[in-house]
Design a protein around this motif. Sequence first.
Motif, PDB file in Angstrom:
ATOM      1  N   ILE A 161     -21.177 -12.055   2.523  1.00 20.78           N
ATOM      2  CA  ILE A 161     -19.710 -12.042   2.548  1.00 20.78           C
ATOM      3  C   ILE A 161     -19.148 -11.133   1.464  1.00 20.78           C
ATOM      4  CG2 ILE A 161     -17.636 -13.443   2.161  1.00 20.78           C
ATOM      5  CD1 ILE A 161     -18.885 -13.868   4.903  1.00 20.78           C
ATOM      6  N   VAL A 162     -19.596 -11.321   0.235  1.00 12.50           N
ATOM      7  CA  VAL A 162     -19.007 -10.544  -0.863  1.00 12.50           C
ATOM      8  C   VAL A 162     -19.397  -9.068  -0.771  1.00 12.50           C
ATOM      9  CG1 VAL A 162     -18.817 -12.549  -2.381  1.00 12.50           C
ATOM     10  CG2 VAL A 162     -20.874 -11.111  -2.500  1.00 12.50           C
ATOM     11  N   ARG A 163     -20.586  -8.790  -0.310  1.00 10.67           N
ATOM     12  CA  ARG A 163     -20.995  -7.389  -0.163  1.00 10.67           C
ATOM     13  C   ARG A 163     -20.181  -6.696   0.936  1.00 10.67           C
ATOM     14  NH1 ARG A 163     -26.284  -5.992  -2.284  1.00 10.67           N
ATOM     15  NH2 ARG A 163     -26.640  -4.584  -0.530  1.00 10.67           N
ATOM     16  N   ALA A 164     -19.901  -7.424   2.002  1.00  3.07           N
ATOM     17  CA  ALA A 164     -19.077  -6.848   3.080  1.00  3.07           C
ATOM     18  C   ALA A 164     -17.657  -6.605   2.595  1.00  3.07           C
ATOM     19  CB  ALA A 164     -19.077  -7.777   4.287  1.00  3.07           C
ATOM     20  N   GLN A 165     -17.104  -7.547   1.845  1.00  3.20           N
ATOM     21  CA  GLN A 165     -15.758  -7.362   1.296  1.00  3.20           C
ATOM     22  C   GLN A 165     -15.717  -6.154   0.374  1.00  3.20           C
ATOM     23  OE1 GLN A 165     -15.221 -11.203  -0.541  1.00  3.20           O
ATOM     24  NE2 GLN A 165     -14.244 -12.095   1.278  1.00  3.20           N
ATOM     25  N   LEU A 166     -16.745  -6.015  -0.443  1.00  5.16           N
ATOM     26  CA  LEU A 166     -16.810  -4.900  -1.379  1.00  5.16           C
ATOM     27  C   LEU A 166     -16.958  -3.572  -0.643  1.00  5.16           C
ATOM     28  CD1 LEU A 166     -16.931  -4.643  -4.550  1.00  5.16           C
ATOM     29  CD2 LEU A 166     -19.385  -4.291  -4.258  1.00  5.16           C
ATOM     30  N   ALA A 167     -17.823  -3.545   0.359  1.00  5.17           N
ATOM     31  CA  ALA A 167     -18.118  -2.305   1.083  1.00  5.17           C
ATOM     32  C   ALA A 167     -16.862  -1.722   1.729  1.00  5.17           C
ATOM     33  CB  ALA A 167     -19.190  -2.554   2.139  1.00  5.17           C
ATOM     34  N   ILE A 168     -15.999  -2.585   2.228  1.00  4.55           N
ATOM     35  CA  ILE A 168     -14.775  -2.108   2.873  1.00  4.55           C
ATOM     36  C   ILE A 168     -13.653  -1.916   1.858  1.00  4.55           C
ATOM     37  CG2 ILE A 168     -12.992  -2.648   4.587  1.00  4.55           C
ATOM     38  CD1 ILE A 168     -15.110  -4.246   6.100  1.00  4.55           C
ATOM     39  N   GLY A 169     -13.556  -2.809   0.897  1.00  2.00           N
ATOM     40  CA  GLY A 169     -12.418  -2.785  -0.014  1.00  2.00           C
ATOM     41  C   GLY A 169     -12.427  -1.666  -1.031  1.00  2.00           C
ATOM     42  N   VAL A 170     -13.594  -1.268  -1.505  1.00  2.00           N
ATOM     43  CA  VAL A 170     -13.656  -0.255  -2.566  1.00  2.00           C
ATOM     44  C   VAL A 170     -13.461   1.145  -1.982  1.00  2.00           C
ATOM     45  CG1 VAL A 170     -15.137   0.831  -4.297  1.00  2.00           C
ATOM     46  CG2 VAL A 170     -15.137  -1.658  -4.027  1.00  2.00           C
ATOM     47  N   PRO A 171     -12.461   1.887  -2.445  1.00  2.00           N
ATOM     48  CA  PRO A 171     -12.226   3.238  -1.918  1.00  2.00           C
ATOM     49  C   PRO A 171     -13.320   4.216  -2.338  1.00  2.00           C
ATOM     50  CG  PRO A 171     -10.281   2.390  -3.060  1.00  2.00           C
ATOM     51  CD  PRO A 171     -11.426   1.493  -3.409  1.00  2.00           C
ATOM     52  N   LYS A 172     -13.511   5.220  -1.544  1.00  2.00           N
ATOM     53  CA  LYS A 172     -14.453   6.284  -1.875  1.00  2.00           C
ATOM     54  C   LYS A 172     -14.024   6.944  -3.184  1.00  2.00           C
ATOM     55  CE  LYS A 172     -16.486  10.526   0.040  1.00  2.00           C
ATOM     56  NZ  LYS A 172     -16.492  11.466   1.197  1.00  2.00           N
ATOM     57  N   GLY A 173     -14.994   7.217  -4.018  1.00  2.32           N
ATOM     58  CA  GLY A 173     -14.704   7.876  -5.286  1.00  2.32           C
ATOM     59  C   GLY A 173     -14.162   6.960  -6.362  1.00  2.32           C
ATOM     60  N   ALA A 174     -14.300   5.655  -6.182  1.00  2.46           N
ATOM     61  CA  ALA A 174     -13.828   4.713  -7.194  1.00  2.46           C
ATOM     62  C   ALA A 174     -14.536   4.966  -8.520  1.00  2.46           C
ATOM     63  CB  ALA A 174     -14.081   3.275  -6.734  1.00  2.46           C
ATOM     64  N   THR A 175     -13.800   4.790  -9.606  1.00  2.93           N
ATOM     65  CA  THR A 175     -14.345   4.989 -10.945  1.00  2.93           C
ATOM     66  C   THR A 175     -14.018   3.782 -11.821  1.00  2.93           C
ATOM     67  OG1 THR A 175     -12.380   6.004 -11.932  1.00  2.93           O
ATOM     68  CG2 THR A 175     -13.880   7.464 -10.715  1.00  2.93           C
ATOM     69  N   ALA A 176     -14.628   3.763 -12.984  1.00  9.32           N
ATOM     70  CA  ALA A 176     -14.350   2.681 -13.928  1.00  9.32           C
ATOM     71  C   ALA A 176     -12.919   2.729 -14.431  1.00  9.32           C
ATOM     72  CB  ALA A 176     -15.322   2.769 -15.104  1.00  9.32           C
ATOM     73  N   ALA A 177     -12.283   3.882 -14.358  1.00  8.61           N
ATOM     74  CA  ALA A 177     -10.902   4.016 -14.827  1.00  8.61           C
ATOM     75  C   ALA A 177      -9.903   3.407 -13.861  1.00  8.61           C
ATOM     76  CB  ALA A 177     -10.572   5.493 -15.066  1.00  8.61           C
ATOM     77  N   ASP A 178     -10.249   3.371 -12.561  1.00  9.71           N
ATOM     78  CA  ASP A 178      -9.271   2.886 -11.583  1.00  9.71           C
ATOM     79  C   ASP A 178      -9.723   1.641 -10.821  1.00  9.71           C
ATOM     80  OD1 ASP A 178     -10.991   3.773  -9.447  1.00  9.71           O
ATOM     81  OD2 ASP A 178     -10.082   5.767  -9.539  1.00  9.71           O
TER      82      ASP A 178
ATOM     83  N   ASP B 183      -9.583  -4.251   5.171  1.00 10.30           N
ATOM     84  CA  ASP B 183      -8.971  -2.931   5.342  1.00 10.30           C
ATOM     85  C   ASP B 183      -7.662  -2.831   4.566  1.00 10.30           C
ATOM     86  OD1 ASP B 183     -10.961  -1.856   6.992  1.00 10.30           O
ATOM     87  OD2 ASP B 183     -10.039  -2.651   8.817  1.00 10.30           O
ATOM     88  N   GLY B 184      -6.901  -3.932   4.570  1.00  8.25           N
ATOM     89  CA  GLY B 184      -5.662  -3.951   3.805  1.00  8.25           C
ATOM     90  C   GLY B 184      -5.913  -3.857   2.317  1.00  8.25           C
ATOM     91  N   VAL B 185      -6.970  -4.511   1.856  1.00  9.49           N
ATOM     92  CA  VAL B 185      -7.359  -4.434   0.451  1.00  9.49           C
ATOM     93  C   VAL B 185      -7.708  -2.993   0.081  1.00  9.49           C
ATOM     94  CG1 VAL B 185      -9.131  -5.130  -1.214  1.00  9.49           C
ATOM     95  CG2 VAL B 185      -8.093  -6.828   0.297  1.00  9.49           C
TER      96      VAL B 185
ATOM     97  N   ALA C 259       0.810  -1.222   0.000  1.00 13.34           N
ATOM     98  CA  ALA C 259       0.000   0.000   0.000  1.00 13.34           C
ATOM     99  C   ALA C 259       0.843   1.271   0.000  1.00 13.34           C
ATOM    100  CB  ALA C 259      -0.937  -0.005   1.201  1.00 13.34           C
ATOM    101  N   LYS C 260       2.048   1.214   0.585  1.00 14.99           N
ATOM    102  CA  LYS C 260       2.906   2.396   0.672  1.00 14.99           C
ATOM    103  C   LYS C 260       3.693   2.581  -0.622  1.00 14.99           C
ATOM    104  CE  LYS C 260       2.079   3.306   5.086  1.00 14.99           C
ATOM    105  NZ  LYS C 260       1.412   4.550   5.543  1.00 14.99           N
ATOM    106  N   PRO C 261       4.088   3.820  -0.919  1.00 16.59           N
ATOM    107  CA  PRO C 261       4.852   4.068  -2.155  1.00 16.59           C
ATOM    108  C   PRO C 261       6.308   3.630  -2.057  1.00 16.59           C
ATOM    109  CG  PRO C 261       4.501   6.121  -0.982  1.00 16.59           C
ATOM    110  CD  PRO C 261       3.677   5.086  -0.273  1.00 16.59           C
ATOM    111  N   ASN C 262       6.845   3.567  -0.845  1.00 18.38           N
ATOM    112  CA  ASN C 262       8.244   3.177  -0.650  1.00 18.38           C
ATOM    113  C   ASN C 262       8.468   2.943   0.838  1.00 18.38           C
ATOM    114  OD1 ASN C 262       8.868   5.867   0.586  1.00 18.38           O
ATOM    115  ND2 ASN C 262       8.560   6.576  -1.511  1.00 18.38           N
ATOM    116  N   GLY C 263       9.656   2.505   1.201  1.00 16.65           N
ATOM    117  CA  GLY C 263       9.964   2.341   2.618  1.00 16.65           C
ATOM    118  C   GLY C 263      10.678   1.034   2.906  1.00 16.65           C
ATOM    119  N   ALA C 264      10.868   0.778   4.205  1.00 14.96           N
ATOM    120  CA  ALA C 264      11.601  -0.407   4.652  1.00 14.96           C
ATOM    121  C   ALA C 264      10.667  -1.615   4.719  1.00 14.96           C
ATOM    122  CB  ALA C 264      12.216  -0.130   6.026  1.00 14.96           C
ATOM    123  N   PHE C 265      10.284  -2.104   3.549  1.00 16.27           N
ATOM    124  CA  PHE C 265       9.363  -3.235   3.438  1.00 16.27           C
ATOM    125  C   PHE C 265      10.011  -4.290   2.550  1.00 16.27           C
ATOM    126  CE2 PHE C 265       6.785   0.661   3.889  1.00 16.27           C
ATOM    127  CZ  PHE C 265       6.264   0.421   5.160  1.00 16.27           C
TER     128      PHE C 265
END
Length: 253
Positions: free
Chosen positions: A147-164, A112-114, A73-79
Motif C-alpha cells: 500500500i505505502v509503496r504504491a502511494q509513494l510511486a504515484i504521489g512523488v513527482p518525477k525529479g523530486a529532491t530533498a529541497a522540495d 493522482d491528486g496527491v 493543485a492549480k495556482p488560481n481559478g474558480a475553486f
Amino acid sequence: MTSAGRRPLVAGNWKMNGTRSSLAVVESVRQGLTPELAERIDVLICPPSTLIASCVAAAYGSPIAIGGQNLHAKPNGAFTGSISAEMLSDLGARYVIVGHSERRAYHHETDDGVHAKALGARRAGLCGIICVGETKEEREQGRALDIVRAQLAIGVPKGATAADTVIAYEPVWAIGTGLTPTPKDIAEVHASLREMLDKLVGAEAEKIRIVYGGSVKPGNARELMSVENVDGALVGGASLVAEDFLGICAAYA
C-alpha cells in the motif's frame, strides 16, 4: 543529523484546531527551543490556514518554519474555498502537507491528486510533505508495504529532491489512537520506502527525509526517532501543547 546526514524535521500538524489565542503556543515553542537544538533539527508548525500569517509573524526571526496543511493543485481559478501553493507562499509558508490520510478518507483524495498537489507545491517553491500510510485492515492482511509503496510511486513527482519533498509515513490506525507500530515495523516500512525512493529518484533518495507520524509523544519520541531511516516526526495532537512538542523535539537533544 541522522546517520545518513539528513537533518531531522519535527513538524506539528494542528489540524482543524486553533484560534488567535493559540499563537501563545508558537511563542512558547520559540522561547523553549534552545540554540543548540535548533542547530541540529528543523522545526515546523502547520496551523490552520486562518492562522498562517499570524504564526509567520509570531515565529519571525526564529528557527521555526510555518507550513500549510493542504493546497489546491492549480495556482488560481474558480475553486471556491480552496487555497493555492502560491497563496501559502505569499503568506510566508515554507512547507505544505500533501495527501494526509484524513484528506484521503474524508475528502476522497487520490494518489493522482496527491501527485498534482506535490507538483503545485514545487511550482510555488514550497516543500511538500507527502503522506503515506496503511489502514488497520490493510496491515492485518499483510499488505502494508504494498500500500505505502504504491502511494509513494504515484504521489512523488518525477525529479523530486530533498529541497522540495519530505515523505511522512503515518499508519492510519495509529493516528490519534494512542497506538504505535513497533520499532521493527516502522524500520521495515521506512526501509521499503527508501528503496522505492531509490527507484523513483535515484541517488537523491538518500537525501530525502522520511519522517514518522502516529501517536508520537514525548515519552516515546526518543525510541521512535532512533529507528533507522526515521528522519523526524509529523506530530498531531501533541503539537498543540508547547511543552509536549518541545519534549518531542528534545529527542534530538
